[in-house]
Design an enzyme around this catalytic site. Structure first.
Site, PDB file in Angstrom:
ATOM      1  N   ASP A  48       9.169   2.842   2.107  1.00 53.30           N
ATOM      2  CA  ASP A  48       8.003   3.654   2.437  1.00 53.30           C
ATOM      3  C   ASP A  48       7.759   3.483   3.939  1.00 53.30           C
ATOM      4  O   ASP A  48       7.268   2.449   4.387  1.00 53.30           O
ATOM      5  CB  ASP A  48       6.789   3.192   1.626  1.00 53.30           C
ATOM      6  N   PHE A  77       0.853  -1.191   0.000  1.00 56.76           N
ATOM      7  CA  PHE A  77       0.000   0.000   0.000  1.00 56.76           C
ATOM      8  C   PHE A  77       0.884   1.233   0.000  1.00 56.76           C
ATOM      9  O   PHE A  77       1.663   1.445   0.927  1.00 56.76           O
ATOM     10  CB  PHE A  77      -0.969   0.051   1.188  1.00 56.76           C
ATOM     11  N   LYS A  97       2.321  11.121   7.481  1.00 57.68           N
ATOM     12  CA  LYS A  97       1.475  10.840   8.640  1.00 57.68           C
ATOM     13  C   LYS A  97       1.956  11.522   9.930  1.00 57.68           C
ATOM     14  O   LYS A  97       1.715  12.704  10.103  1.00 57.68           O
ATOM     15  CB  LYS A  97       1.297   9.336   8.788  1.00 57.68           C
TER      16      LYS A  97
HETATM   17  C1  LIG Z   1      -1.070   6.081   4.357  1.00 57.39           C
HETATM   18  C2  LIG Z   1       0.022   5.540   3.520  1.00 57.39           C
HETATM   19  C3  LIG Z   1       0.375   6.128   2.294  1.00 57.39           C
HETATM   20  C4  LIG Z   1      -0.428   7.243   1.674  1.00 57.39           C
HETATM   21  O1  LIG Z   1      -0.476   8.392   2.451  1.00 57.39           O
HETATM   22  P1  LIG Z   1      -1.651   9.458   2.198  1.00 57.39           P
HETATM   23  O2  LIG Z   1      -1.273  10.595   3.122  1.00 57.39           O
HETATM   24  O3  LIG Z   1      -2.938   8.800   2.550  1.00 57.39           O
HETATM   25  O4  LIG Z   1      -1.594   9.834   0.769  1.00 57.39           O
HETATM   26  C5  LIG Z   1       1.452   5.617   1.615  1.00 57.39           C
HETATM   27  N1  LIG Z   1       2.159   4.571   2.094  1.00 57.39           N
HETATM   28  C6  LIG Z   1       1.858   3.989   3.264  1.00 57.39           C
HETATM   29  C7  LIG Z   1       2.698   2.844   3.758  1.00 57.39           C
HETATM   30  C8  LIG Z   1       0.770   4.422   4.012  1.00 57.39           C
HETATM   31  O5  LIG Z   1       0.438   3.802   5.152  1.00 57.39           O
END
Ligand SMILES: *Cc1c(COP(=O)(O)O)cnc(C)c1O
Length: 398
Positions: free
Chosen positions: A225, A140, A254
């Site tokens: 990520d 994701f 985040k």
């Molecule tokens: C939440 C998330 C994203 C995307 O972030 P947004 O601020 O919702 O665009 C990308 N990678 C990971 C691992 C995430 O948990």
């Protein structure tokens, strides 16, 4: 207005791209949120780890309001006096040379993808339009068209084609599969050190170490990520630290803002982020002074309150306690730090609804996993309080 009225309005006038639990939150503090009926809940999602520092942290709030009263946005056409300080803080905290600020996580992932491709062409010498970035199954990384192009979740792509090409997929945790998919056009491997949305999937021990080695041998960028796993959630500053690796690029978001504001960034070396020249990439809001001030305060709170160490300790406590639950549907308890998945052999949604009735907010992921990811400020007493209710719900649904 009551819960029902808010839900009616939302259903009538909003797009239906989410299926939230029917709780309407009106305020929050620390680990607790209060709904419009005055009922309190312990938040075990923490906005997908955006509020690791706890809701409405007073120190972040102070930075936020002070900066909002001075200057909020200059655009990058001009400089501001907050962004340089954030750059310095990020460098001091992580050791990475330079950072590129964006807003949402998806934008930072897009930025990393663009950097990796450009690096592939300008530095590695990949022929034009041939660059490949390998991604992992069940990843994701966000919701833009390019990002869903490398999702393996059918629903995320359905109806959104044509997809962006150039993203081969390998099995997560399978080093042989990665080796077999790398070729001379491979610019990068993009991976979550722990897959959050996939259900808190921790790869086999030694995987990231091997990934680092294979990437180095093949002149392939190793990109982590850490948008959800980073900034303390896993019990380390970055989840990749469990394997003592050093990715070439790290994506954060985040909790970088403690939930106040969308702030994300890509961290890397001068050489890699140096592929961007003025005009190559940008964002009106990226790196704005309000975002920078909030991000600095959010990072400071992580350190001052020892939230990363706390996540490690409290996480172990929570996991060990959870593994004592005897239930026929609970197959496995897994995770790192305060990032815990209860793997069930049945749908998790009814558990989340029952937990809500008990005063605990959490969200299922991948149908059969209940995820617990409370703000890192949670106390042992609060974990005990939650555990009592979690155990009760898990046993009641047997
Ligand atoms: C939440 C998330 C994203 C995307 O972030 P947004 O601020 O919702 O665009 C990308 N990678 C990971 C691992 C995430 O948990």
């Amino acid at each position: 207005m009551k819960t029902k009225d808010f839900i009616e309005l939302e259903e009538k006038y909003g797009a239906h791209n989410y299926h939230p639990l029917d709780v309407v939150v009106t305020k929050a503090e620390g680990v607790w949120v209060t709904d419009v009926e005055g009922k309190k809940y312990l938040d075990c999602l923490a906005a997908y780890s955006a509020v690791n520092q706890g809701h409405c942290h007073p120190k972040i709030m102070q930075a936020f309001t002070e900066q909002a009263g001075k200057v909020t946005l200059t655009s990058r056409a001009f400089r501001n006096d907050q962004l340089p300080l954030l750059y310095k803080d990020l460098h001091d905290l992580t050791g990475y040379d330079v950072a590129l600020p964006m807003n949402s996580g998806a934008e930072a992932v897009e930025t990393a993808v663009k950097a990796a491709r450009k690096w592939g062409y300008k530095v590695k010498g990949i022929p034009e339009n041939k660059a490949e970035i390998i991604c992992a199954e069940n990843n994701f990384h966000g919701r833009t068209v390019t990002i869903v192009s490398f999702s393996t979740e059918a629903q995320y792509k359905d109806g959104f084609g044509p997809m962006t090409p150039g993203f081969p997929i390998v099995k997560y945790g399978d080093i042989e599969d990665l080796k077999s998919k790398i070729n001379s056009n491979t610019a990068a491997f993009l991976v979550e050190p722990i897959q959050g949305e996939a259900g808190i999937v921790v790869p086999p021990a030694g995987y990231l170490k091997e990934v680092e080695k294979i990437c180095k041998e093949n002149n392939v960028l190793f990109i982590c990520d850490e948008i959800q796993s980073g900034l303390g959630r896993s019990g380390k500053l970055f989840a990749f630290e469990y394997e003592k690796v050093r990715p070439d690029m790290v994506i954060i978001g985040k909790a970088l803002s403690g939930g106040f504001y969308p702030v994300s960034a890509v961290l890397s070396s001068k050489e890699i982020l140096g592929v961007f020249k003025p005009g190559d990439h940008g964002s009106t809001f990226g790196g704005n002074p309000l975002a920078a001030a909030v991000a600095r305060a959010s990072l400071k709170v992580l350190g001052e309150e020892k939230l990363i160490e706390r996540s490690f300790e409290m996480g172990n406590y929570f996991i060990e306690k959870s593994r004592t639950i005897k239930s026929k549907h609970l197959v496995e308890v897994r995770g790192k730090g305060l990032w815990i998945g209860f793997v069930l052999d049945t749908k998790a949604r009814p558990y989340c609804e029952k937990l809500m009735d008990e005063g605990i907010l959490c969200k299922e992921t991948h149908d059969n996993v209940i995820r617990f990811a409370p703000p890192l400020v949670i106390t042992k007493e609060e974990i005990d309080w939650a555990f009592e209710r979690i155990e009760k719900v898990v046993k009641a649904l047997d």
